[in-house]
Design a protein around this motif. Sequence first.
Motif, PDB file in Angstrom:
ATOM      1  N   THR A 167      -4.938  -3.939   1.414  1.00  0.00           N
ATOM      2  CA  THR A 167      -3.623  -3.354   1.203  1.00  0.00           C
ATOM      3  C   THR A 167      -2.809  -4.202   0.241  1.00  0.00           C
ATOM      4  O   THR A 167      -2.162  -3.689  -0.674  1.00  0.00           O
ATOM      5  CB  THR A 167      -2.886  -3.198   2.547  1.00  0.00           C
ATOM      6  N   ARG A 168      -2.849  -5.499   0.423  1.00  0.00           N
ATOM      7  CA  ARG A 168      -2.127  -6.410  -0.477  1.00  0.00           C
ATOM      8  C   ARG A 168      -2.684  -6.314  -1.891  1.00  0.00           C
ATOM      9  O   ARG A 168      -1.934  -6.282  -2.869  1.00  0.00           O
ATOM     10  CB  ARG A 168      -2.235  -7.834   0.057  1.00  0.00           C
ATOM     11  N   TRP A 193      -4.320   1.217   6.528  1.00  0.00           N
ATOM     12  CA  TRP A 193      -3.192   0.348   6.822  1.00  0.00           C
ATOM     13  C   TRP A 193      -1.900   1.120   6.656  1.00  0.00           C
ATOM     14  O   TRP A 193      -1.803   1.869   5.692  1.00  0.00           O
ATOM     15  CB  TRP A 193      -3.198  -0.852   5.866  1.00  0.00           C
ATOM     16  N   PRO A 194      -0.951   1.000   7.519  1.00  0.00           N
ATOM     17  CA  PRO A 194      -0.980   0.174   8.719  1.00  0.00           C
ATOM     18  C   PRO A 194      -1.932   0.786   9.744  1.00  0.00           C
ATOM     19  O   PRO A 194      -2.149   1.999   9.754  1.00  0.00           O
ATOM     20  CB  PRO A 194       0.457   0.205   9.227  1.00  0.00           C
ATOM     21  N   ARG A 197      -5.981   4.816  -7.675  1.00  0.00           N
ATOM     22  CA  ARG A 197      -4.655   5.310  -7.329  1.00  0.00           C
ATOM     23  C   ARG A 197      -4.625   6.836  -7.235  1.00  0.00           C
ATOM     24  O   ARG A 197      -3.596   7.419  -6.931  1.00  0.00           O
ATOM     25  CB  ARG A 197      -3.637   4.832  -8.361  1.00  0.00           C
ATOM     26  N   ALA A 256      -4.204  -3.726  -3.251  1.00  0.00           N
ATOM     27  CA  ALA A 256      -3.796  -2.441  -3.818  1.00  0.00           C
ATOM     28  C   ALA A 256      -2.344  -2.462  -4.277  1.00  0.00           C
ATOM     29  O   ALA A 256      -1.999  -1.864  -5.292  1.00  0.00           O
ATOM     30  CB  ALA A 256      -4.011  -1.329  -2.789  1.00  0.00           C
ATOM     31  N   ALA A 257      -1.491  -3.168  -3.534  1.00  0.00           N
ATOM     32  CA  ALA A 257      -0.064  -3.202  -3.862  1.00  0.00           C
ATOM     33  C   ALA A 257       0.247  -4.169  -4.997  1.00  0.00           C
ATOM     34  O   ALA A 257       1.151  -3.907  -5.798  1.00  0.00           O
ATOM     35  CB  ALA A 257       0.739  -3.591  -2.621  1.00  0.00           C
ATOM     36  N   VAL A 307      -6.816   6.604   7.059  1.00  0.00           N
ATOM     37  CA  VAL A 307      -5.703   5.674   6.831  1.00  0.00           C
ATOM     38  C   VAL A 307      -6.129   4.302   7.329  1.00  0.00           C
ATOM     39  O   VAL A 307      -6.436   4.120   8.503  1.00  0.00           O
ATOM     40  CB  VAL A 307      -4.416   6.143   7.549  1.00  0.00           C
ATOM     41  N   ALA A 352      -8.490  -5.303   6.107  1.00  0.00           N
ATOM     42  CA  ALA A 352      -7.579  -4.187   5.840  1.00  0.00           C
ATOM     43  C   ALA A 352      -6.266  -4.690   5.258  1.00  0.00           C
ATOM     44  O   ALA A 352      -5.741  -4.109   4.297  1.00  0.00           O
ATOM     45  CB  ALA A 352      -7.338  -3.392   7.126  1.00  0.00           C
ATOM     46  N   ALA A 353      -5.734  -5.776   5.812  1.00  0.00           N
ATOM     47  CA  ALA A 353      -4.472  -6.329   5.307  1.00  0.00           C
ATOM     48  C   ALA A 353      -4.636  -6.841   3.872  1.00  0.00           C
ATOM     49  O   ALA A 353      -3.765  -6.613   3.022  1.00  0.00           O
ATOM     50  CB  ALA A 353      -3.986  -7.450   6.222  1.00  0.00           C
TER      51      ALA A 353
END
Length: 72
Positions: free
Chosen positions: A24-25, A66-67, A52, A27-28, A64, A20-21
């Motif tokens: 998220t990274r 993350w977080p 997106r 995606a960012a 959801v 998950a982390a």
Amino acid sequence: MAAEDATADRMTDAEIHQLAALLTRYAAQELDQFEHWRVESPYGPVFIDISRRCAPGAEDAYHVLWPPPDPH
């Protein structure tokens, strides 16, 4: 590996948290507009779409990731 043997290789909670982390990274920092991935599994192909945007009215269908939610 046969499909019936797949449960022996289940991910740990720590591995799922790391996935998950990292997603998220990704995606960012790496995702431009969208990705379409195909991975093979013991049960056949799995198709993963990352975007997106979502279809109008479909936002409530997403969990959801993350977080992570507070367990309390």
